[in-house]
Design a protein around this motif. Structure first.
Motif, PDB file in Angstrom:
ATOM      1  N   ASP A   1      25.291 -36.302  26.459  1.00 44.58           N
ATOM      2  CA  ASP A   1      26.235 -35.984  25.385  1.00 44.58           C
ATOM      3  C   ASP A   1      26.056 -36.899  24.181  1.00 44.58           C
ATOM      4  OD1 ASP A   1      27.485 -33.952  26.823  1.00 44.58           O
ATOM      5  OD2 ASP A   1      28.907 -35.347  27.750  1.00 44.58           O
ATOM      6  N   MET A   2      25.567 -38.109  24.439  1.00 47.42           N
ATOM      7  CA  MET A   2      25.416 -39.102  23.384  1.00 47.42           C
ATOM      8  C   MET A   2      24.045 -39.752  23.480  1.00 47.42           C
ATOM      9  SD  MET A   2      29.148 -41.040  23.445  1.00 47.42           S
ATOM     10  CE  MET A   2      28.760 -42.162  22.110  1.00 47.42           C
TER      11      MET A   2
ATOM     12  N   GLU B   1      33.629 -50.009  24.986  1.00 47.90           N
ATOM     13  CA  GLU B   1      32.583 -49.019  24.722  1.00 47.90           C
ATOM     14  C   GLU B   1      31.611 -48.835  25.895  1.00 47.90           C
ATOM     15  OE1 GLU B   1      32.695 -47.393  21.884  1.00 47.90           O
ATOM     16  OE2 GLU B   1      34.003 -48.677  20.690  1.00 47.90           O
TER      17      GLU B   1
ATOM     18  N   ASN C   1      28.138 -41.254  29.045  1.00 45.69           N
ATOM     19  CA  ASN C   1      27.916 -40.166  28.095  1.00 45.69           C
ATOM     20  C   ASN C   1      26.433 -40.068  27.722  1.00 45.69           C
ATOM     21  OD1 ASN C   1      30.982 -41.131  26.957  1.00 45.69           O
ATOM     22  ND2 ASN C   1      30.631 -38.949  27.311  1.00 45.69           N
TER      23      ASN C   1
ATOM     24  N   GLY D   1      30.478 -33.572  18.878  1.00 46.59           N
ATOM     25  CA  GLY D   1      29.135 -34.019  19.172  1.00 46.59           C
ATOM     26  C   GLY D   1      28.089 -33.104  18.561  1.00 46.59           C
TER      27      GLY D   1
ATOM     28  N   LYS E   1      34.024 -35.145  26.459  1.00 46.51           N
ATOM     29  CA  LYS E   1      34.931 -36.265  26.702  1.00 46.51           C
ATOM     30  C   LYS E   1      34.145 -37.562  26.533  1.00 46.51           C
ATOM     31  CE  LYS E   1      38.325 -37.828  29.979  1.00 46.51           C
ATOM     32  NZ  LYS E   1      39.465 -37.092  30.451  1.00 46.51           N
ATOM     33  N   VAL E   2      34.638 -38.440  25.668  1.00 45.96           N
ATOM     34  CA  VAL E   2      34.017 -39.742  25.461  1.00 45.96           C
ATOM     35  C   VAL E   2      34.667 -40.730  26.427  1.00 45.96           C
ATOM     36  CG1 VAL E   2      33.637 -41.634  23.829  1.00 45.96           C
ATOM     37  CG2 VAL E   2      33.540 -39.270  23.029  1.00 45.96           C
ATOM     38  N   TYR E   3      33.842 -41.375  27.225  1.00 47.91           N
ATOM     39  CA  TYR E   3      34.363 -42.341  28.187  1.00 47.91           C
ATOM     40  C   TYR E   3      34.555 -43.694  27.510  1.00 47.91           C
ATOM     41  CZ  TYR E   3      32.911 -38.836  31.552  1.00 47.91           C
ATOM     42  OH  TYR E   3      32.755 -37.668  32.242  1.00 47.91           O
ATOM     43  N   LYS E   4      35.741 -44.238  27.688  1.00 45.76           N
ATOM     44  CA  LYS E   4      36.065 -45.572  27.174  1.00 45.76           C
ATOM     45  C   LYS E   4      37.122 -46.165  28.084  1.00 45.76           C
ATOM     46  CE  LYS E   4      36.428 -46.572  22.849  1.00 45.76           C
ATOM     47  NZ  LYS E   4      36.728 -46.705  21.437  1.00 45.76           N
TER      48      LYS E   4
ATOM     49  N   GLN F   1      30.663 -45.579  27.790  1.00 52.98           N
ATOM     50  CA  GLN F   1      29.927 -44.532  27.077  1.00 52.98           C
ATOM     51  C   GLN F   1      28.484 -44.427  27.540  1.00 52.98           C
ATOM     52  OE1 GLN F   1      30.523 -44.961  22.853  1.00 52.98           O
ATOM     53  NE2 GLN F   1      32.721 -45.114  23.142  1.00 52.98           N
TER      54      GLN F   1
ATOM     55  N   ARG G   1      28.938 -42.297  15.122  1.00 61.18           N
ATOM     56  CA  ARG G   1      29.972 -42.255  16.152  1.00 61.18           C
ATOM     57  C   ARG G   1      30.499 -40.836  16.286  1.00 61.18           C
ATOM     58  NH1 ARG G   1      30.282 -45.080  19.907  1.00 61.18           N
ATOM     59  NH2 ARG G   1      32.530 -45.047  20.071  1.00 61.18           N
ATOM     60  N   PRO G   2      30.910 -40.440  17.511  1.00 59.59           N
ATOM     61  CA  PRO G   2      31.494 -39.105  17.667  1.00 59.59           C
ATOM     62  C   PRO G   2      32.782 -39.004  16.844  1.00 59.59           C
ATOM     63  CG  PRO G   2      31.522 -40.334  19.752  1.00 59.59           C
ATOM     64  CD  PRO G   2      30.859 -41.196  18.749  1.00 59.59           C
TER      65      PRO G   2
END
Length: 157
Positions: free
Chosen positions: A73-74, A62, A68, A1, A8-11, A65, A80-81
């Motif tokens: 974080d995003m 997605e 995030n 990032g 941690k990317v949530y998906k 996210q 994209r990360p």
């Protein structure tokens, strides 16, 4: 990032739990590895569960996210990360360092310009173009085009 911060990317899970092992096995095929390095996704990826394929096709995977984004974080829009595998096999350190200068996004320029049908060279250039030419107007255009990309499902697999 952003600023090389790991997060941690949530998906929603779309792959089998042993996907890493399956990936190693897939990469034994030099054609599949070459396609991955070009940024070509497998249209019929054997690592995906049936529900996972649906989640990806509809982009529902997605949605988590947004957490995030709320955590900071995003961003909604940005490159994209990158995973370490992306840096090692696809983008390289130079491009990754450029991408790390901005927050990663849930959607971005290349995602609304062909999604998985866009090869890595074009993705790289689109990410760098976005970083060099960022504006609020560009983000608004990308968000509007995201709605169309999700509805059309073109390039989603």
């Amino acid at each position: 990032g952003w600023k090389v911060k790991h997060f941690k990317v949530y998906k929603f899970r779309t792959m089998y739990t042993d996907a890493d092992k399956r990936t190693e096995k897939l990469f034994e095929d030099p054609n599949i590895l070459a396609d991955y390095q070009k940024g070509i996704k497998l249209k019929h990826d054997p690592r995906l569960t049936k529900i996972g394929a649906f989640l990806r096709k509809t982009s529902i995977d997605e949605l988590p996210q947004i957490f995030n984004v709320l955590k900071g974080d995003m961003s909604l829009v940005g490159p994209r990360p990158l995973t370490q595998r992306d840096v090692d096999f696809v983008y390289g350190d130079y491009v990754a360092r450029k991408i790390y200068t901005v927050k990663p996004g849930m959607t971005g320029f290349w995602q609304v310009s062909g999604r998985s049908d866009v090869d890595t060279d074009i993705r790289r250039e689109m990410n760098l173009y976005y970083i060099r030419n960022w504006s609020l107007w560009l983000d608004i255009v990308i968000l509007i085009r995201t709605v169309y990309a999700v509805i059309s499902r073109k390039g989603a697999y």
